[in-house]
Design a protein around this motif. Sequence first.
Motif, short mmCIF file in Angstrom:
data_model
loop_
_atom_site.label_atom_id
_atom_site.label_comp_id
_atom_site.label_asym_id
_atom_site.label_seq_id
_atom_site.Cartn_x
_atom_site.Cartn_y
_atom_site.Cartn_z
N LEU A 1 0.62 -1.39 -0.03
CA LEU A 1 -0.14 0.08 -0.19
C LEU A 1 1.03 1.64 0.48
O LEU A 1 1.59 1.19 0.88
CB LEU A 1 -0.96 0.06 1.53
CG LEU A 1 -2.04 1.41 1.22
CD1 LEU A 1 -2.85 1.55 0.90
CD2 LEU A 1 -1.77 2.17 2.44
N ASP B 1 1.46 5.31 1.12
CA ASP B 1 0.94 6.11 1.89
C ASP B 1 1.87 6.94 1.05
O ASP B 1 2.11 7.40 1.84
CB ASP B 1 0.61 5.80 2.99
CG ASP B 1 0.51 6.95 3.77
OD1 ASP B 1 -0.28 7.79 2.81
OD2 ASP B 1 0.17 6.90 4.65
N SER C 1 2.92 10.13 3.66
CA SER C 1 2.28 9.76 4.59
C SER C 1 2.34 10.93 6.18
O SER C 1 1.59 10.25 7.17
CB SER C 1 2.80 8.48 5.32
OG SER C 1 4.77 8.90 5.34
N SER D 1 -4.22 -0.23 5.87
CA SER D 1 -2.45 -1.07 5.75
C SER D 1 -2.87 -2.65 6.43
O SER D 1 -2.10 -2.84 6.14
CB SER D 1 -1.32 -0.76 5.77
OG SER D 1 -0.70 0.11 6.85
N TYR E 1 -2.66 -6.07 4.76
CA TYR E 1 -1.26 -5.31 3.84
C TYR E 1 0.32 -5.89 4.29
O TYR E 1 0.63 -5.68 5.60
CB TYR E 1 -1.25 -4.70 2.94
CG TYR E 1 -1.91 -3.87 1.99
CD1 TYR E 1 -1.58 -3.45 0.62
CD2 TYR E 1 -3.42 -2.52 2.25
CE1 TYR E 1 -2.62 -2.99 -0.51
CE2 TYR E 1 -3.97 -2.73 1.17
CZ TYR E 1 -3.87 -2.50 0.08
OH TYR E 1 -4.91 -2.82 -0.67
N ARG F 1 3.48 -1.44 4.79
CA ARG F 1 2.74 -0.05 3.61
C ARG F 1 4.03 0.79 3.51
O ARG F 1 5.33 0.89 4.33
CB ARG F 1 2.24 0.31 5.16
CG ARG F 1 1.85 1.97 5.17
CD ARG F 1 1.11 2.17 6.05
NE ARG F 1 0.95 3.87 6.43
CZ ARG F 1 -1.01 3.95 6.21
NH1 ARG F 1 -1.55 3.04 7.04
NH2 ARG F 1 -1.81 4.83 6.50
N CYS G 1 5.39 4.05 2.83
CA CYS G 1 5.21 5.75 3.33
C CYS G 1 6.45 6.64 2.47
O CYS G 1 7.91 6.42 2.73
CB CYS G 1 5.64 6.15 4.90
SG CYS G 1 4.95 4.34 6.05
N GLY H 1 6.45 -1.09 7.92
CA GLY H 1 6.92 0.02 6.76
C GLY H 1 8.00 -0.16 5.68
O GLY H 1 9.07 -0.58 6.16
#
Length: 291
Positions: free
Chosen positions: A64, A66, A69, A81, A84, A87, A89, A108
């Motif tokens: 995902l 962002d 972010s 997220s 997922y 994520r 960022c 992340g």
Amino acid sequence: MSVTADPEIKHQVRQFYDQVGWQPIGDCCYQNARYEDLRTVSQEYIHRCHMRVKRHLEPNGRYLLDAGSGPIQYPEYLEYSRGYQYRVCADISYVALQEARARIGDQGLYVVADVANLPFKAETFEGVVALHTIQHLPQSEFLQGYKELYRVLAPTKTAVVVNRWQSSILMRVFSPFMFLATYLLYVYRKITGRHTFLKVGIPPERRNVAVPPTSTFIHRHNAAWLESEVGALMLIEILVWRSVSTRFLRTLIHRRIGGRWFLRVIFWLEERAPHFFGTYGQYPLVVIRKP
Ligand SMILES: C[S@@+](CC[C@H](N)C(=O)[O-])C[C@H]1O[C@@H](n2cnc3c(N)ncnc32)[C@H](O)[C@@H]1O
């Protein structure tokens, strides 16, 4: 990579978020939260508006994005997220990414990047969000920002973009009431010597550090521009994220005069007519679909 239209603007924006926007105020939030109404009376409504984003995203996937972010500042943002693996960022602020890492750690991937020039391969992401980010681009790069989000989105998936309209007809209608309420609250405060939440919307017990009244470059667009310029290039739908402004909340919504119920009615109306409130309210939720 293309050269940005105005590097100075981005430099200013980055500096602002590194030095001010993502600095904590007290132990509850970042300076950026001064633009939000954090009072209990508005919490339920704001929470439900945040959760609208998730409805339009693919629930599961590998990546995902962002875009812009920040530090993933509100708990609801974590929900986007949840299904997922990663994520991603992407932000021009290094401090934002440091803070985001403190929040989601290994889930992340953190990339210092410009939303108008994303360093990712086409069709990488099963979901994309850009919340209050595009508005920081110089006007000449707005379209490029949308194109980049679209480029990195995988086929058959959706991206969600939230920004504030330049101006909202609905909020203009309520403007005299907000003006009057501001005046009455000012008088009330003068007479009683009591603080109101008018200034920053942060309860006094959580407001233990002075908030510098600064902000950075913002350029906002309107529905006509979005439909003609972005709508010509990709499939978009304008829905409502939140029809009322923070000023509306702070001035007209109060616990003692049924504020919570008033907000429930507003939310109910928004759910009935999402296109209307998205177009004429303060904050649209733009869904971008890739065939
Ligand atoms: C208003 S904050 C919103 C943060 C987060 N999306 C949220 O809703 O809380 C805007 C964020 O966008 C980032 N930003 C601004 N211009 C950007 C750009 N050109 N590329 C990537 N990020 C940018 C800022 O550093 C900041 O973290």
